[in-house]
Design an enzyme around this catalytic site. Sequence first.
Site, PDB file in Angstrom:
ATOM      1  N   HIS A  12     -47.211  23.016  26.595  1.00 28.00           N
ATOM      2  CA  HIS A  12     -48.407  24.519  26.653  1.00 28.00           C
ATOM      3  C   HIS A  12     -49.754  24.414  26.401  1.00 28.00           C
ATOM      4  O   HIS A  12     -49.840  25.365  26.632  1.00 28.00           O
ATOM      5  CB  HIS A  12     -47.104  25.987  25.335  1.00 28.00           C
ATOM      6  CG  HIS A  12     -46.238  25.962  26.504  1.00 28.00           C
ATOM      7  ND1 HIS A  12     -45.790  26.596  27.567  1.00 28.00           N
ATOM      8  CD2 HIS A  12     -44.776  26.232  26.562  1.00 28.00           C
ATOM      9  CE1 HIS A  12     -44.988  26.913  27.604  1.00 28.00           C
ATOM     10  NE2 HIS A  12     -43.781  26.478  26.993  1.00 28.00           N
TER      11      HIS A  12
ATOM     12  N   ASP B 175     -33.638  27.053  24.531  1.00 26.11           N
ATOM     13  CA  ASP B 175     -34.265  28.765  23.811  1.00 26.11           C
ATOM     14  C   ASP B 175     -33.265  29.391  23.694  1.00 26.11           C
ATOM     15  O   ASP B 175     -33.015  30.475  23.867  1.00 26.11           O
ATOM     16  CB  ASP B 175     -35.155  29.017  24.903  1.00 26.11           C
ATOM     17  CG  ASP B 175     -36.656  28.515  24.815  1.00 26.11           C
ATOM     18  OD1 ASP B 175     -37.292  28.935  23.510  1.00 26.11           O
ATOM     19  OD2 ASP B 175     -37.108  27.862  26.027  1.00 26.11           O
TER      20      ASP B 175
ATOM     21  N   HIS C 104     -41.126  19.328  26.636  1.00 28.80           N
ATOM     22  CA  HIS C 104     -40.260  19.920  27.771  1.00 28.80           C
ATOM     23  C   HIS C 104     -41.256  20.450  28.581  1.00 28.80           C
ATOM     24  O   HIS C 104     -41.613  21.027  28.548  1.00 28.80           O
ATOM     25  CB  HIS C 104     -39.465  21.088  27.430  1.00 28.80           C
ATOM     26  CG  HIS C 104     -40.128  22.547  26.886  1.00 28.80           C
ATOM     27  ND1 HIS C 104     -40.776  22.427  25.555  1.00 28.80           N
ATOM     28  CD2 HIS C 104     -40.671  23.504  27.055  1.00 28.80           C
ATOM     29  CE1 HIS C 104     -41.510  23.123  25.524  1.00 28.80           C
ATOM     30  NE2 HIS C 104     -41.404  24.333  26.479  1.00 28.80           N
TER      31      HIS C 104
ATOM     32  N   HIS D  10     -48.309  28.333  23.045  1.00 29.95           N
ATOM     33  CA  HIS D  10     -47.434  28.925  23.864  1.00 29.95           C
ATOM     34  C   HIS D  10     -47.795  29.243  24.705  1.00 29.95           C
ATOM     35  O   HIS D  10     -48.957  28.865  25.172  1.00 29.95           O
ATOM     36  CB  HIS D  10     -46.649  29.745  23.241  1.00 29.95           C
ATOM     37  CG  HIS D  10     -45.437  29.598  24.110  1.00 29.95           C
ATOM     38  ND1 HIS D  10     -45.294  31.169  25.145  1.00 29.95           N
ATOM     39  CD2 HIS D  10     -43.801  29.343  24.871  1.00 29.95           C
ATOM     40  CE1 HIS D  10     -44.060  30.979  26.017  1.00 29.95           C
ATOM     41  NE2 HIS D  10     -43.196  30.275  26.228  1.00 29.95           N
TER      42      HIS D  10
ATOM     43  N   ASP E 218     -34.858  22.442  28.558  1.00 32.46           N
ATOM     44  CA  ASP E 218     -35.844  23.817  28.226  1.00 32.46           C
ATOM     45  C   ASP E 218     -34.439  24.729  28.973  1.00 32.46           C
ATOM     46  O   ASP E 218     -34.572  25.923  29.460  1.00 32.46           O
ATOM     47  CB  ASP E 218     -37.006  23.675  29.397  1.00 32.46           C
ATOM     48  CG  ASP E 218     -37.930  25.165  29.072  1.00 32.46           C
ATOM     49  OD1 ASP E 218     -38.049  25.929  27.909  1.00 32.46           O
ATOM     50  OD2 ASP E 218     -39.088  25.987  29.936  1.00 32.46           O
TER      51      ASP E 218
ATOM     52  N   HIS F 289     -35.408  20.593  23.796  1.00 33.65           N
ATOM     53  CA  HIS F 289     -36.399  21.613  23.937  1.00 33.65           C
ATOM     54  C   HIS F 289     -35.091  23.045  24.306  1.00 33.65           C
ATOM     55  O   HIS F 289     -34.708  23.111  25.418  1.00 33.65           O
ATOM     56  CB  HIS F 289     -37.219  21.979  24.262  1.00 33.65           C
ATOM     57  CG  HIS F 289     -38.107  23.625  24.856  1.00 33.65           C
ATOM     58  ND1 HIS F 289     -38.622  23.273  22.870  1.00 33.65           N
ATOM     59  CD2 HIS F 289     -37.658  24.257  25.317  1.00 33.65           C
ATOM     60  CE1 HIS F 289     -39.353  24.909  23.167  1.00 33.65           C
ATOM     61  NE2 HIS F 289     -38.703  25.798  24.379  1.00 33.65           N
TER      62      HIS F 289
ATOM     63  N   GLU G 111     -41.732  26.936  18.213  1.00 32.70           N
ATOM     64  CA  GLU G 111     -42.334  27.028  19.187  1.00 32.70           C
ATOM     65  C   GLU G 111     -44.051  28.011  19.886  1.00 32.70           C
ATOM     66  O   GLU G 111     -43.434  29.338  19.851  1.00 32.70           O
ATOM     67  CB  GLU G 111     -42.145  27.951  20.942  1.00 32.70           C
ATOM     68  CG  GLU G 111     -42.716  26.803  22.718  1.00 32.70           C
ATOM     69  CD  GLU G 111     -41.817  27.473  23.566  1.00 32.70           C
ATOM     70  OE1 GLU G 111     -41.842  27.141  24.646  1.00 32.70           O
ATOM     71  OE2 GLU G 111     -40.540  28.263  23.147  1.00 32.70           O
TER      72      GLU G 111
END
Length: 428
Positions: A224, A54, A245, A178, A314, A52, A151
């Site tokens: 999540h 971002d 993650h 999420h 993450d 993961h 996500e």
Amino acid sequence: MRMKMLIYKEASISGPWIHWFICTLLSLLHGVISETSRALDIMTKYPLIDGHNDLALRLRIQYNNKLSLVNPQNIPNVATDITRLTAGHVGGQVFAAYVLCTAQDKDAVRLTLEQIDVIRRMCTENPELELVTSAEGMRNSKKIACLISVEGGHSIDSSLPALRMFYQLGVRSMALTHTCNTPWAESSSRFYPYYQWKKNSLTEFGKAVVHEMNRLGMLIDLSHTSWETAREVLKHSRAPVIFSHSSAYAICNNTRNVPDDMLLLLKENGGLIMINFYNSYVACSKEADVSIVADHFDHIKLVIGAESIGIGADFDGGHGFPKGLEDVSKYSALIGELMSRNWSEEELARVLRLNFLGVFLKVEKVRDDMSNTLPSEVEIPFLEANNSCRVILTHPFIKAESSYQNRNSPLLPVTSLAWLISLVVQFI
């Protein structure tokens, strides 16, 4: 004379101690260098697959997705760029297409498409990167292999056709939630007020999403989701799932982490937990170090074994990472720490990449086994996903102006009448 004797006596005592100190220091330094060297050797043989990242979110925030403004080799104010991925011995990276929960029931699908686009462009326009869509592609890539994830289930707007179209664009993983509930699955967070639940944690449509992801060969990501939703998915999924993650709840009691009883269910499912580095999830505080991250690895290994563990750092998903693990160039610090805790090369090879590849292959095997299953045509009931941006599709019925008997008639418009009829039908 007496002073000379004292000086001589002090020197004769301190001499051996200085020698011992220097030798010890050199030995420690040699050990550290040797350990770092061994860690890099292992990572060269087994380049990391991280579950993961971002970076795409940061490209949206800082550059409005205009890659022409970005030097991918050196991107300031982020934790990820090509130079540091290479230094970190990253062989595969799952990049998240993420949009804020505030886009739910609005333009989440459009925004997600834009994030998929920026990941695809980034991974096809730079020669060091390669966009892949299969376990074989990731395993055989000689570059930094890019896999796309979505996500948050709010990105499909409760639509299985939208899910399938994301798959066609190269998406191979989706987190069911999420930080907001969807109409069909529950988040670990209570931050947003969307779809407050009073019933179960995975609706019939949610089960249809799980089934369709199994059929497509998409990795189901439970990071999540609420624990209740995660347990339901683990019951219904025919394929292994991942926490892309998340960390160990026993070490840091954050609801984003996974408790031991669910780790055991994950083991039974054949799935994978990819450990998060974010300070708040590993140390439950704003400060952390490599040692506390390694504690999560040790604990999960003790509960379910090294064969169920991966890495999902993450990076660029938040602010605040452990000292020594500040960006994607620093993974070797963790591997070195695990080596000092007697993790074997075989265990580390699994953690670095082999476990993820194995789970991905099993997900694809389930897809192949379901090859004769037709795409699902399940639709979410209108009342479960009712919002101002969702319409009931009806064919327009337009009459010539002269055909109206009375222009002031109180009759309802055809579309409103159709809407009422559909509501009545749903309650019959």
